[in-house]
Design a protein around this motif. Structure first.
Motif, short mmCIF file in Angstrom:
data_model
loop_
_atom_site.label_atom_id
_atom_site.label_comp_id
_atom_site.label_asym_id
_atom_site.label_seq_id
_atom_site.Cartn_x
_atom_site.Cartn_y
_atom_site.Cartn_z
N ALA A 196 -85.79 -23.87 -83.47
CA ALA A 196 -87.23 -23.59 -83.59
C ALA A 196 -88.12 -24.63 -82.91
CB ALA A 196 -87.61 -23.42 -85.06
N PRO A 197 -87.83 -25.93 -83.05
CA PRO A 197 -88.71 -26.92 -82.38
C PRO A 197 -88.74 -26.76 -80.87
CG PRO A 197 -87.34 -27.98 -84.03
CD PRO A 197 -86.84 -26.58 -83.90
N GLN A 198 -87.76 -26.09 -80.29
CA GLN A 198 -87.73 -25.88 -78.84
C GLN A 198 -88.59 -24.70 -78.42
OE1 GLN A 198 -83.66 -25.78 -77.43
NE2 GLN A 198 -83.03 -27.01 -79.18
N ASN A 199 -89.01 -23.87 -79.37
CA ASN A 199 -89.79 -22.67 -79.07
C ASN A 199 -91.28 -22.98 -79.08
OD1 ASN A 199 -87.45 -21.18 -78.93
ND2 ASN A 199 -87.53 -20.58 -81.07
N VAL A 200 -91.68 -23.97 -78.34
CA VAL A 200 -93.06 -24.39 -78.26
C VAL A 200 -93.65 -23.91 -76.94
CG1 VAL A 200 -94.61 -26.39 -78.23
CG2 VAL A 200 -92.57 -26.40 -79.67
N ALA A 201 -94.84 -23.35 -77.01
CA ALA A 201 -95.49 -22.90 -75.77
C ALA A 201 -95.75 -24.09 -74.87
CB ALA A 201 -96.79 -22.19 -76.12
N PRO A 202 -95.60 -23.89 -73.57
CA PRO A 202 -95.88 -24.99 -72.64
C PRO A 202 -97.35 -25.43 -72.73
CG PRO A 202 -94.97 -23.07 -71.49
CD PRO A 202 -95.17 -22.69 -72.91
#
Length: 142
Positions: A133-139
């Motif tokens: 989940a922490p990797q699913n951050v919008a650029p």
């Protein structure tokens, strides 16, 4: 078989892998040893060693010597590496994951076993999703 995918085929590699996604590994066992333990082909069973216990699916296999089993190891649930010691040979550096004493036990309630296995997969998927989940951050906007 899994690696091949014919053009126009109704079932490609993605579909084949998807069918296996929530399945445990296999323990290949001689039919005589399975019969002595009231284990049938495709039953879910416990395999235990001094190191641990895993749930896996039984595959009756005449090629396996009596008194021995073969287990899959490249699996999420029911892999033999959970049962072996993680040490290496001092001369060659070869891992000793290749063998271990173990016992195969039938699970009388196969309905419970199927549900238990599915709960293990659900818990694993939830854990992996939480870790990702922490990797699913919008650029960030430029």
């Amino acid at each position: 078989e899994i690696a091949s995918c014919l053009v126009g085929s109704e079932m490609c590699i993605r579909d084949r892998l998807s069918m296996l996604a929530d399945e445990p590994g296999y323990v290949h066992i001689n039919p005589a040893d399975a019969a002595a333990r009231t284990v049938k082909d495709e039953d879910l069973v416990w395999v235990s060693s001094r190191r641990g216990k895993v749930i896996t699916r039984a595959k009756l296999d005449e090629r396996i010597n009596k008194g021995a089993v073969y287990m899959t190891y490249q699996w999420w649930i029911g892999k033999c590496n959970d049962l072996t010691m993680h040490v290496t040979d001092p001369l060659s550096g070869t891992p000793e994951d290749k063998y271990s004493a173990c016992e195969v036990h039938c699970i009388d309630d196969q309905v419970w076993a199927e549900r238990h296995m599915q709960s293990l997969y659900s818990a694993m998927k939830d854990r992996l999703a939480a870790e990702a989940a922490p990797q699913n951050v919008a650029p960030a906007a430029q």
